[in-house]
Scaffold this motif. Structure first.
Motif, PDB file in Angstrom:
ATOM      1  N   TRP A  20       0.811  -1.219   0.000  1.00  0.00           N
ATOM      2  CA  TRP A  20       0.000   0.000   0.000  1.00  0.00           C
ATOM      3  C   TRP A  20       0.849   1.276   0.000  1.00  0.00           C
ATOM      4  CZ3 TRP A  20       0.657  -3.362   4.030  1.00  0.00           C
ATOM      5  CH2 TRP A  20       1.296  -2.869   5.169  1.00  0.00           C
ATOM      6  N   ARG A  21       2.183   1.116   0.017  1.00  0.00           N
ATOM      7  CA  ARG A  21       3.068   2.272   0.017  1.00  0.00           C
ATOM      8  C   ARG A  21       3.802   2.352  -1.319  1.00  0.00           C
ATOM      9  NH1 ARG A  21       4.543   3.676   5.924  1.00  0.00           N
ATOM     10  NH2 ARG A  21       5.985   5.139   4.956  1.00  0.00           N
ATOM     11  N   SER A  22       4.044   3.560  -1.779  1.00  0.00           N
ATOM     12  CA  SER A  22       4.808   3.754  -3.005  1.00  0.00           C
ATOM     13  C   SER A  22       6.261   3.348  -2.784  1.00  0.00           C
ATOM     14  CB  SER A  22       4.747   5.220  -3.430  1.00  0.00           C
ATOM     15  OG  SER A  22       5.442   6.031  -2.480  1.00  0.00           O
ATOM     16  N   ALA A  23       7.025   3.291  -3.869  1.00  0.00           N
ATOM     17  CA  ALA A  23       8.449   2.946  -3.749  1.00  0.00           C
ATOM     18  C   ALA A  23       9.152   3.921  -2.817  1.00  0.00           C
ATOM     19  CB  ALA A  23       9.102   2.959  -5.132  1.00  0.00           C
ATOM     20  N   SER A  28      13.747  13.685   0.860  1.00  0.00           N
ATOM     21  CA  SER A  28      14.953  14.058   0.130  1.00  0.00           C
ATOM     22  C   SER A  28      15.957  12.912   0.111  1.00  0.00           C
ATOM     23  CB  SER A  28      15.572  15.303   0.761  1.00  0.00           C
ATOM     24  OG  SER A  28      16.776  15.651   0.116  1.00  0.00           O
ATOM     25  N   ARG A  29      16.126  12.293   1.270  1.00  0.00           N
ATOM     26  CA  ARG A  29      17.051  11.153   1.337  1.00  0.00           C
ATOM     27  C   ARG A  29      16.541   9.981   0.512  1.00  0.00           C
ATOM     28  NH1 ARG A  29      19.753  10.258   7.278  1.00  0.00           N
ATOM     29  NH2 ARG A  29      20.275  12.430   7.738  1.00  0.00           N
ATOM     30  N   GLY A  30      15.239   9.741   0.585  1.00  0.00           N
ATOM     31  CA  GLY A  30      14.665   8.631  -0.167  1.00  0.00           C
ATOM     32  C   GLY A  30      14.841   8.806  -1.662  1.00  0.00           C
ATOM     33  N   GLU A  31      14.623  10.012  -2.150  1.00  0.00           N
ATOM     34  CA  GLU A  31      14.800  10.266  -3.579  1.00  0.00           C
ATOM     35  C   GLU A  31      16.259  10.090  -3.993  1.00  0.00           C
ATOM     36  OE1 GLU A  31      13.134  14.157  -3.866  1.00  0.00           O
ATOM     37  OE2 GLU A  31      11.087  13.424  -4.266  1.00  0.00           O
ATOM     38  N   ALA A  32      17.179  10.502  -3.105  1.00  0.00           N
ATOM     39  CA  ALA A  32      18.601  10.324  -3.405  1.00  0.00           C
ATOM     40  C   ALA A  32      18.958   8.848  -3.489  1.00  0.00           C
ATOM     41  CB  ALA A  32      19.449  11.027  -2.337  1.00  0.00           C
ATOM     42  N   TRP A  33      18.364   8.023  -2.609  1.00  0.00           N
ATOM     43  CA  TRP A  33      18.665   6.592  -2.626  1.00  0.00           C
ATOM     44  C   TRP A  33      18.017   5.901  -3.824  1.00  0.00           C
ATOM     45  CZ3 TRP A  33      21.976   3.166  -0.994  1.00  0.00           C
ATOM     46  CH2 TRP A  33      22.815   3.522   0.054  1.00  0.00           C
ATOM     47  N   LEU A  34      16.832   6.321  -4.183  1.00  0.00           N
ATOM     48  CA  LEU A  34      16.228   5.758  -5.398  1.00  0.00           C
ATOM     49  C   LEU A  34      17.098   6.042  -6.613  1.00  0.00           C
ATOM     50  CD1 LEU A  34      12.425   6.506  -4.877  1.00  0.00           C
ATOM     51  CD2 LEU A  34      13.513   4.255  -4.977  1.00  0.00           C
ATOM     52  N   VAL A  49      14.396  -1.387  -4.650  1.00  0.00           N
ATOM     53  CA  VAL A  49      13.695  -0.652  -3.593  1.00  0.00           C
ATOM     54  C   VAL A  49      14.045  -1.242  -2.227  1.00  0.00           C
ATOM     55  CG1 VAL A  49      11.430  -0.071  -2.621  1.00  0.00           C
ATOM     56  CG2 VAL A  49      11.796   0.055  -5.099  1.00  0.00           C
ATOM     57  N   ALA A  50      14.033  -2.569  -2.125  1.00  0.00           N
ATOM     58  CA  ALA A  50      14.343  -3.218  -0.858  1.00  0.00           C
ATOM     59  C   ALA A  50      15.770  -2.919  -0.416  1.00  0.00           C
ATOM     60  CB  ALA A  50      14.133  -4.727  -0.974  1.00  0.00           C
ATOM     61  N   MET A  51      16.696  -2.872  -1.373  1.00  0.00           N
ATOM     62  CA  MET A  51      18.077  -2.576  -1.037  1.00  0.00           C
ATOM     63  C   MET A  51      18.217  -1.138  -0.536  1.00  0.00           C
ATOM     64  SD  MET A  51      21.449  -3.764  -3.122  1.00  0.00           S
ATOM     65  CE  MET A  51      21.202  -2.802  -4.611  1.00  0.00           C
ATOM     66  N   ALA A  52      17.556  -0.218  -1.214  1.00  0.00           N
ATOM     67  CA  ALA A  52      17.577   1.173  -0.762  1.00  0.00           C
ATOM     68  C   ALA A  52      16.927   1.305   0.610  1.00  0.00           C
ATOM     69  CB  ALA A  52      16.861   2.059  -1.777  1.00  0.00           C
ATOM     70  N   GLY A 111      12.753   8.686 -10.600  1.00  0.00           N
ATOM     71  CA  GLY A 111      11.528   8.840 -11.382  1.00  0.00           C
ATOM     72  C   GLY A 111      10.504   7.759 -11.132  1.00  0.00           C
ATOM     73  N   PHE A 112      10.849   6.750 -10.313  1.00  0.00           N
ATOM     74  CA  PHE A 112       9.920   5.652 -10.030  1.00  0.00           C
ATOM     75  C   PHE A 112       9.366   5.713  -8.600  1.00  0.00           C
ATOM     76  CE2 PHE A 112      12.216   4.106 -13.664  1.00  0.00           C
ATOM     77  CZ  PHE A 112      11.288   3.360 -14.377  1.00  0.00           C
ATOM     78  N   GLY A 113       9.607   6.802  -7.914  1.00  0.00           N
ATOM     79  CA  GLY A 113       9.217   6.893  -6.509  1.00  0.00           C
ATOM     80  C   GLY A 113       7.737   6.781  -6.266  1.00  0.00           C
ATOM     81  N   ASP A 114       6.905   7.146  -7.264  1.00  0.00           N
ATOM     82  CA  ASP A 114       5.454   7.113  -7.062  1.00  0.00           C
ATOM     83  C   ASP A 114       4.836   5.779  -7.461  1.00  0.00           C
ATOM     84  OD1 ASP A 114       5.917   7.368  -9.761  1.00  0.00           O
ATOM     85  OD2 ASP A 114       4.339   8.849 -10.111  1.00  0.00           O
ATOM     86  N   ARG A 115       5.657   4.852  -7.949  1.00  0.00           N
ATOM     87  CA  ARG A 115       5.138   3.538  -8.341  1.00  0.00           C
ATOM     88  C   ARG A 115       4.933   2.656  -7.107  1.00  0.00           C
ATOM     89  NH1 ARG A 115       6.546   2.597 -13.812  1.00  0.00           N
ATOM     90  NH2 ARG A 115       6.601   4.638 -14.838  1.00  0.00           N
ATOM     91  N   TYR A 116       3.943   1.788  -7.195  1.00  0.00           N
ATOM     92  CA  TYR A 116       3.669   0.837  -6.121  1.00  0.00           C
ATOM     93  C   TYR A 116       4.333  -0.505  -6.463  1.00  0.00           C
ATOM     94  CZ  TYR A 116       0.505   4.181  -4.045  1.00  0.00           C
ATOM     95  OH  TYR A 116       0.000   5.309  -3.441  1.00  0.00           O
ATOM     96  N   PRO A 117       4.580  -1.344  -5.448  1.00  0.00           N
ATOM     97  CA  PRO A 117       5.298  -2.600  -5.716  1.00  0.00           C
ATOM     98  C   PRO A 117       4.733  -3.416  -6.872  1.00  0.00           C
ATOM     99  CG  PRO A 117       5.177  -2.246  -3.359  1.00  0.00           C
ATOM    100  CD  PRO A 117       4.371  -1.143  -3.999  1.00  0.00           C
TER     101      PRO A 117
END
Length: 276
Positions: free
Chosen positions: A98-101, A121-127, A151-154, A134-140
């Motif tokens: 239920w959570r985005s990437a 900000s940190r999450g976007e840097a890790w993605l 995603v799991a590694m980040a 550019g895939f941060g809004d995608r769901y699993p």
């Protein structure tokens, strides 16, 4: 107080015995008298037959499972409860559907109370670091298997753990995606050189990635029966390094120890089927 020469993770004479749910007097010893030391910055892989107890050692290291005897210490301090200095990447997807990437990657930061803007900000840097900008809004369910692993590694590494625990994290991927992920992990690991305990059934993967490979016996009562320093040059490309003459030598040496245990493990798996 920890000192520089102390292991990042130390399992000393660890034994783990389980009681049967049906009959408490029936007991199964998964791990017996096992000692495993991992230095700060060292990448150690553990290989062994299927079902021998590799994941049990990882769960003990994470503090998710308490050993029946022996001691576990983290940078010289006895481990009590969950290992807060470790990040754990599981074999199966542990993403929240239920959570985005981006929200999955930042979940740990949110639980720690980091302000939302800083966590984002940190999450976007890790993605971006794992190739998912550019895939941060995608769901699993909108991501491929390899992308979910990124995603799991980040999600694991964004917390900057001192110890990284990995339970066959790439086993479900196709060979091409798997090798890409292995190289990405090595690149991220090389940047900060955290201690890694990597569980795998793939000997090629273990040799191509590690500083040291530990071989476990078949269960029950698994324990280390071999330990090999991997003196291959770094940085490594996991596909190219497999043609290196030293890789071939190491593979033959380790397989010479592992082969009989794999056969034992296979025979043990057949016994219940034969009995039925």
């Amino acid at each position: 107080m920890a000192t520089p020469d102390q292991p990042a993770l130390a399992l000393q004479d660890v034994t783990c015995t389980f009681a049967s749910r049906e009959n408490r007097r029936d007991r199964y010893t998964a791990v017996r008298d096992t000692t495993l030391l991992i230095a700060p910055g060292e990448f150690v892989s553990v290989v062994g037959p299927t079902g021998c107890g590799k994941s049990t050692l990882l769960n003990i290291s994470a503090g998710l499972l308490q050993s029946s005897s022996g001691t576990v210490s983290v940078f010289g301090e006895p481990l009590k409860g969950i290992n807060r200095r470790a990040g754990y990447m599981f074999q199966a997807d542990a993403l929240m559907p239920w959570r985005s990437a981006l929200d999955n990657v930042t979940a740990g930061l949110a639980f720690e109370g980091m302000p939302k803007d800083e966590a984002r900000s940190r999450g976007e840097a890790w993605l971006k670091r794992v190739g998912l900008s550019g895939f941060g809004d995608r769901y699993p369910h909108q991501l491929s298997g390899g992308m979910r692993k990124r995603v799991a590694m980040a999600q694991t590494l964004i917390l900057d753990p001192d110890i990284i625990l990995m339970d066959e994290p790439f086993s479900a991927l196709d060979i091409q995606t798997r090798q890409l992920m292995e190289n990405e992990l090595l690149e991220l690991w090389a940047a900060k050189r955290k201690a890694v305990l990597f569980i795998t059934h793939d000997l090629d993967e273990a040799i191509s990635m590690s500083d040291r490979v530990v071989v476990l016996s078949a269960g029950p009562g698994t324990h280390p029966i071999g330990e090999f320093a991997i003196d291959l040059p770094r940085p490594r490309d996991v596909a190219e390094i497999r043609s290196h003459p030293r890789f071939v030598e190491l593979h033959a040496q380790i397989w010479g120890v592992l082969r009989e245990e794999v056969l034992k493990g296979y025979q043990q798996q057949l016994k219940p089927a034969v009995a039925n």
